[in-house]
Every structure is written in structure tokens, then in C-alpha cells.
Write a protein that holds these residues in place. Structure first.
Motif, PDB file in Angstrom:
ATOM      1  N   LEU A 104       0.829  -1.204   0.000  1.00 19.36           N
ATOM      2  CA  LEU A 104       0.000   0.000   0.000  1.00 19.36           C
ATOM      3  C   LEU A 104       0.863   1.253   0.000  1.00 19.36           C
ATOM      4  N   ALA A 142       2.289   1.706  -3.402  1.00 21.56           N
ATOM      5  CA  ALA A 142       1.273   2.156  -4.356  1.00 21.56           C
ATOM      6  C   ALA A 142       0.985   3.643  -4.192  1.00 21.56           C
ATOM      7  N   TYR A 190       1.637   6.369  -7.084  1.00 18.35           N
ATOM      8  CA  TYR A 190       0.502   7.185  -7.530  1.00 18.35           C
ATOM      9  C   TYR A 190       0.857   8.668  -7.488  1.00 18.35           C
ATOM     10  N   LYS A 245      -5.617  -1.200   4.131  1.00 15.29           N
ATOM     11  CA  LYS A 245      -5.520  -2.069   2.959  1.00 15.29           C
ATOM     12  C   LYS A 245      -6.778  -2.892   2.746  1.00 15.29           C
ATOM     13  N   HIS A 295      -6.580   4.397  -9.321  1.00 17.76           N
ATOM     14  CA  HIS A 295      -5.226   4.043  -9.749  1.00 17.76           C
ATOM     15  C   HIS A 295      -4.894   2.607  -9.350  1.00 17.76           C
ATOM     16  N   TRP A 296      -5.194   2.265  -8.125  1.00 16.97           N
ATOM     17  CA  TRP A 296      -4.828   0.942  -7.618  1.00 16.97           C
ATOM     18  C   TRP A 296      -5.668  -0.159  -8.261  1.00 16.97           C
ATOM     19  N   SER A 314      -4.130  -2.318 -10.908  1.00 25.77           N
ATOM     20  CA  SER A 314      -3.251  -3.420 -10.491  1.00 25.77           C
ATOM     21  C   SER A 314      -4.009  -4.508  -9.758  1.00 25.77           C
ATOM     22  N   THR A 359     -10.285  -4.098  -6.198  1.00 24.14           N
ATOM     23  CA  THR A 359     -10.325  -2.847  -5.431  1.00 24.14           C
ATOM     24  C   THR A 359     -11.684  -2.170  -5.560  1.00 24.14           C
TER      25      THR A 359
END
Length: 274
Positions: A4, A7, A11, A39, A77-78, A81, A85
Motif C-alpha cells: 500500500l 502504491a 501514484y 488495505k 489508480h490501484w 493493479s 479494489t
């Protein structure tokens, strides 16, 4: 570094590479990611960040919405990946703050403000001249406050009468032409500053008594005090004319036109007389 935290770092680096400064975003995401369940909030059904965004009861709904938008941007954004999310939906905290009403300063009001700044008593012999120069510069150029505070001595081309604004909005730079009378006032301030500080300044053009960059909060407090002194604001008013409203005197937020240079001449005449 945990996933996290990495990330968040990636970002911020990505967005800043596109020209966004993200000052509040960095502080907010760093505060959010240290939560014990930060998280897991992104992988559970519900709304990640909602409890964090509204945790301070004393804050207004507009601030809650702004905090949630910080988490929403990062969650988008996350999600590239980690498809699992959860992204906070738009409109969950549908609140927009009331926009400030623009104010158009008259030449007489600017003259009074500059005169009050110059006459303000202080144990710092440079302070009154610094604020007199700062407010006058904002009035004749339409610079953003942050741009004026970030000016460095080498950003002024005295021979050409050109001011270079570096790292402005979206990380861009631009040139601002200055009238000869504006250059004269700035040169007089620079000479006085160098005499008082004797080379102790760190390189910024407008400085405090220690030679450091002016603090934005202190600039606003000084402006509010002077505004109340000359009657621009009522004594107990929390709203009123702002420093940002000096930008409304310019025809364009970009390169000033020949009309702007002539306007500088008129305002700078008031500046010098003040």
C-alpha cells in the motif's frame, strides 16, 4: 515497504509527473494508509475511505467530500493493479462549497492598501516594505500568491523588464513583461532588502526578517488585518476581498497584453505615490 505504501508513492509520482502538485493529497493518503485496516478497506464491499473522510465531526461537508475524493483517485489508480479494489462511488458525499464572489479593486482601494502596508509598524525594518512590494506586485501583474512568494532574485531580468514565473500551474513557466515604473519599485526594494540583510537571504526575492521565503499564512493574516484597517472588510467579517482577486484586474491569466503593461503604469504610479 508494504504494497500500500509503495502504491501511494507510485501514484503521487505519476500524478506529479503530469503536473499536479498534490500537496493535500500526499498528506491525506499518508494519514489514510497508516490506519490498521487501510488495505482491507479497498477489498471489502462498501466504501473505502468513507469512515476516514468523515472522522472529524468539526469539519464541514465540503471537507469530507474533498477527503473522500483523495481516496477515490488513489483507488482508481490501484484498481488497475488489483481488479478487486472497491472505488468510492461519485456522489456519495455530494457537496460543493459556495464559490467565493469575485471582487474588483478600485485604484483608490489599492492605493489605500499599499499605503497602510507601508505605514504598518513592526520591529522588523523590512516588513512594511516587503508587504508594500508584494501587494503592489500582485496588483500590477495578476500573479498568483504562490508564484509571487516563490520568485527568486534571478527570475527578474532588469535590462529587459521581464519576470520569469517558474513551476506555475501544471508545472509550466511563463514570462510577464513589467513596466519601467514597476521595475523601479522592485529594484528599490531589492536594494533596501540587501542593505538590511547583508546577504543573509536564501535567494527568494520577497523575504522575512531572517531572509527566508514569506509564509503564506502570515501573508493572508497581514492582508486581512490591513483590509479591516482601511475598511475593505468589516472588523468581524470572515469573508471579503481576497488576495486572489487582484488577478481579476488582468485581462488574461497568461501573458499580459500591451493594455496590461499600460495598466501597470497607471497602478504603479499609485504604488509609488503610496
Amino acid at each position: 515497504m508494504n504494497p500500500l505504501a509503495k502504491a501511494v508513492r507510485d501514484y503521487l509520482a505519476l500524478r506529479r509527473g503530469l503536473g499536479f502538485k498534490l500537496v493535500r493529497h500526499e498528506a491525506g493518503l499518508l494519514e489514510f494508509r497508516v490506519l490498521p485496516d487501510a488495505k482491507t478497506q479497498f477489498s471489502h464491499h462498501g466504501c473505502p475511505g468513507l469512515e476516514w473522510a468523515t472522522r472529524h465531526a468539526h469539519q464541514k461537508p465540503a471537507e469530507w467530500a474533498a477527503r473522500l475524493s483523495i481516496v477515490r483517485g488513489f483507488a482508481r489508480h490501484w484498481s488497475a493493479s488489483d481488479p478487486s479494489t472497491e472505488v468510492p462511488p461519485l456522489g456519495l458525499l455530494p457537496y460543493r462549497p459556495a464559490r467565493a464572489q469575485p471582487y474588483f479593486y478600485s485604484d483608490d482601494e489599492i492605493r489605500q492598501l499599499l499605503g497602510a502596508a507601508k505605514a504598518r509598524r513592526s520591529i522588523d525594518p523590512l516588513r512594511c516594505w516587503t508587504y508594500h512590494c508584494l501587494f503592489g506586485l500582485l496588483a500590477v501583474t495578476g500573479l498568483r500568491l504562490g508564484e509571487a512568494l516563490n520568485l527568486r532574485t534571478e527570475d527578474l531580468d532588469w535590462s529587459e523588464g521581464i519576470l520569469t514565473i517558474r513551476g506555475a500551474k501544471f508545472g509550466k513557466s511563463r514570462l510577464v513583461p513589467l513596466h519601467a515604473s514597476t521595475c523601479k519599485v522592485l529594484a528599490d526594494y531589492a536594494k533596501r532588502r540587501d542593505q538590511v540583510l547583508r546577504g543573509r537571504q536564501e535567494g527568494h526575492f520577497l523575504v522575512n526578517k531572517n531572509g527566508n521565503r514569506l509564509d503564506k499564512g502570515e501573508v493572508h493574516r497581514t492582508f486581512y488585518a490591513l483590509s479591516r484597517q482601511i475598511g475593505l472588510r468589516a472588523v468581524d467579517a470572515s469573508r471579503g476581498p481576497r488576495l486572489h482577486d487582484f488577478r481579476h484586474r488582468a485581462d488574461s491569466p497568461g501573458m499580459p497584453t500591451s493594455h496590461d503593461v499600460l495598466l501597470q503604469a497607471a497602478v504603479a504610479a499609485n504604488w509609488e505615490s503610496a
